[in-house]
Design an enzyme around this catalytic site. Structure first.
Site, mmCIF file in Angstrom:
data_model
loop_
_atom_site.group_PDB
_atom_site.id
_atom_site.type_symbol
_atom_site.label_atom_id
_atom_site.label_comp_id
_atom_site.label_asym_id
_atom_site.label_seq_id
_atom_site.Cartn_x
_atom_site.Cartn_y
_atom_site.Cartn_z
ATOM 1 N N SER A 9 0.863 -1.340 -0.106
ATOM 2 C CA SER A 9 0.070 0.171 0.151
ATOM 3 C C SER A 9 0.933 1.351 -0.173
ATOM 4 O O SER A 9 1.654 1.377 0.829
ATOM 5 C CB SER A 9 -0.878 -0.014 1.074
ATOM 6 O OG SER A 9 -1.414 1.277 1.495
ATOM 7 N N HIS A 34 -1.328 -1.174 -4.436
ATOM 8 C CA HIS A 34 -2.351 -0.982 -3.712
ATOM 9 C C HIS A 34 -2.411 0.646 -3.498
ATOM 10 O O HIS A 34 -1.614 1.267 -2.589
ATOM 11 C CB HIS A 34 -2.556 -2.068 -2.424
ATOM 12 C CG HIS A 34 -3.905 -1.627 -1.695
ATOM 13 N ND1 HIS A 34 -4.705 -2.396 -1.993
ATOM 14 C CD2 HIS A 34 -4.235 -0.733 -0.574
ATOM 15 C CE1 HIS A 34 -5.855 -2.017 -1.002
ATOM 16 N NE2 HIS A 34 -5.569 -1.266 -0.406
ATOM 17 N N ASP A 36 -4.852 3.402 -1.583
ATOM 18 C CA ASP A 36 -5.833 3.608 -0.811
ATOM 19 C C ASP A 36 -6.416 5.062 -0.857
ATOM 20 O O ASP A 36 -5.864 6.129 -0.580
ATOM 21 C CB ASP A 36 -5.379 3.667 0.672
ATOM 22 C CG ASP A 36 -5.102 2.178 1.252
ATOM 23 O OD1 ASP A 36 -6.102 1.238 1.051
ATOM 24 O OD2 ASP A 36 -4.109 1.917 1.522
ATOM 25 N N MET A 38 -9.236 7.776 -0.072
ATOM 26 C CA MET A 38 -10.031 8.314 1.300
ATOM 27 C C MET A 38 -10.561 9.684 0.893
ATOM 28 O O MET A 38 -9.887 10.584 0.530
ATOM 29 C CB MET A 38 -9.370 8.088 2.368
ATOM 30 C CG MET A 38 -8.498 6.784 2.593
ATOM 31 S SD MET A 38 -7.810 6.758 4.429
ATOM 32 C CE MET A 38 -6.879 5.000 4.060
ATOM 33 N N HIS A 67 -8.253 1.047 -4.051
ATOM 34 C CA HIS A 67 -9.382 0.604 -2.834
ATOM 35 C C HIS A 67 -10.088 1.878 -2.585
ATOM 36 O O HIS A 67 -9.455 2.826 -1.957
ATOM 37 C CB HIS A 67 -8.457 0.195 -1.776
ATOM 38 C CG HIS A 67 -9.099 -0.233 -0.390
ATOM 39 N ND1 HIS A 67 -8.558 -0.391 0.561
ATOM 40 C CD2 HIS A 67 -10.355 -0.372 -0.380
ATOM 41 C CE1 HIS A 67 -9.444 -0.728 1.716
ATOM 42 N NE2 HIS A 67 -10.617 -0.628 1.026
ATOM 43 N N MET A 69 -12.308 3.985 -0.570
ATOM 44 C CA MET A 69 -12.911 4.212 0.725
ATOM 45 C C MET A 69 -13.461 5.668 0.535
ATOM 46 O O MET A 69 -13.318 6.466 1.298
ATOM 47 C CB MET A 69 -11.753 4.121 1.894
ATOM 48 C CG MET A 69 -11.436 2.691 2.272
ATOM 49 S SD MET A 69 -9.726 2.647 3.107
ATOM 50 C CE MET A 69 -8.725 2.812 1.585
ATOM 51 N N MET A 138 -11.439 -6.063 5.349
ATOM 52 C CA MET A 138 -10.542 -4.961 6.161
ATOM 53 C C MET A 138 -10.214 -5.994 7.303
ATOM 54 O O MET A 138 -11.360 -6.308 8.357
ATOM 55 C CB MET A 138 -11.196 -3.721 6.335
ATOM 56 C CG MET A 138 -11.471 -3.188 4.946
ATOM 57 S SD MET A 138 -9.690 -2.595 4.537
ATOM 58 C CE MET A 138 -9.201 -1.659 5.630
ATOM 59 N N ASP A 171 -6.531 -6.561 4.318
ATOM 60 C CA ASP A 171 -5.760 -5.227 4.122
ATOM 61 C C ASP A 171 -6.006 -4.810 5.759
ATOM 62 O O ASP A 171 -7.025 -4.761 6.092
ATOM 63 C CB ASP A 171 -6.558 -4.289 3.188
ATOM 64 C CG ASP A 171 -6.045 -3.094 3.186
ATOM 65 O OD1 ASP A 171 -5.163 -2.709 3.748
ATOM 66 O OD2 ASP A 171 -6.636 -2.243 2.509
HETATM 67 C C1 DX5 Z 1 -6.468 1.326 5.600
HETATM 68 C C2 DX5 Z 1 -5.913 0.971 4.354
HETATM 69 C C3 DX5 Z 1 -4.822 0.208 4.122
HETATM 70 C C4 DX5 Z 1 -3.546 0.421 4.977
HETATM 71 C C5 DX5 Z 1 -2.616 -0.686 5.053
HETATM 72 O O1 DX5 Z 1 -7.778 2.020 5.752
HETATM 73 O O2 DX5 Z 1 -6.914 0.539 3.352
HETATM 74 O O3 DX5 Z 1 -4.561 -0.287 3.025
HETATM 75 O O4 DX5 Z 1 -3.184 1.930 4.836
HETATM 76 O O5 DX5 Z 1 -1.392 -0.272 5.679
HETATM 77 P P1 DX5 Z 1 -1.072 -1.032 7.145
HETATM 78 O O6 DX5 Z 1 -0.364 -2.044 6.522
HETATM 79 O O7 DX5 Z 1 0.070 -0.246 7.683
HETATM 80 O O8 DX5 Z 1 -1.999 -1.233 7.965
HETATM 81 ZN ZN ZN Z 2 -6.413 -0.429 1.366
#
Ligand code: DX5
Ligand code: ZN
Length: 211
Positions: A9, A34, A36, A38, A67, A69, A138, A171
């Site tokens: 990620s 990956h 993320d 948000m 991903h 979110m 998750m 994840d």
């Molecule tokens: C959390 C994210 C993850 C996260 C992974 O909301 O979707 O992908 O950042 O990071 P680690 O491995 O540090 O938990």
């Molecule tokens: Zn993620």
């Protein structure tokens, strides 16, 4: 069971040199990148958007695993796909019409993932499992990297594996200590932020996660 895939990620990467970081994990044996995304609504954090996906696309040959979110993910699917995403995962909790969302991603011929938060039951995604390529469980509350893996999510992975034969991604808080348990429970794609980008040797970190 096929080989376990590792998806670092980039949330935990050094953003001042994101391109180099991505090249480094690719060279170190990563399978997917990956991202993320948000929005400060679905989760309490704001991270990256379409422009980041667009700028990293030419840097790597690895699949870009997005991903989402975010609230109303259907509004942004086309932009993320045009920017170069290969896999789009959305949260079932964020989508009123998951079947339409899946059809939209399929229209662009991309892979589809559906995700559940730690407190969401597997049953919630059961009606759409036949339509997706991947289910993402998750193992932390989505929002931030660097949190602790929630061991009580393991039975949910097992439950899902019994009814879903395709990719199961996990994840959140994945490290070399809990990766084997996640895989034993039925996961075959491990997302890892801190345990890869926080290590001195990316290749070694990825190797250890793969087990
Ligand atoms: C959390 C994210 C993850 C996260 C992974 O909301 O979707 O992908 O950042 O990071 P680690 O491995 O540090 O938990
Ligand atoms: Zn993620």
């Amino acid at each position: 069971m096929s080989r376990v895939l590792i998806a670092p990620s980039i949330l935990s990467a050094d953003f001042s040199k994101l391109g180099e970081e991505i090249k480094a994990v690719e060279k170190a044996g990563a399978d997917w990148i990956h991202c993320d995304v948000m929005d400060g609504h679905f989760v309490d954090n704001i991270t990256m958007g379409v422009c980041v996906v667009k700028s990293i696309r030419p840097v790597t040959r690895l699949p870009i695993d997005v991903h989402l979110m975010i609230a109303n993910p259907e509004k942004y699917v086309e932009s993320f796909i045009r920017a170069g995403s290969d896999i789009i995962t959305f949260h079932i909790e964020a989508e009123d019409d998951p079947k339409e969302m899946i059809k939209l991603i399929r229209y662009f011929k991309k892979k589809v993932g559906v995700s559940i938060r730690p407190k969401t039951d597997c049953k919630r995604i059961a009606p759409v499992l036949a339509m997706v390529d991947m289910a993402l469980v998750m193992t932390v509350e989505p929002g931030f990297g660097g949190q602790e893996f929630m061991l009580d999510c393991l039975p949910k992975i097992e439950e899902l594996r019994k009814i879903f034969k395709k990719d199961i991604q996990v994840d959140g808080g994945i490290n070399e200590a809990n990766a084997p348990e996640a895989v034993k429970s039925g996961a075959n794609i491990l997302v890892a932020g801190t345990s890869v980008f926080g290590s001195k040797n990316y290749a070694e970190a990825i190797r250890r996660l793969r087990g």
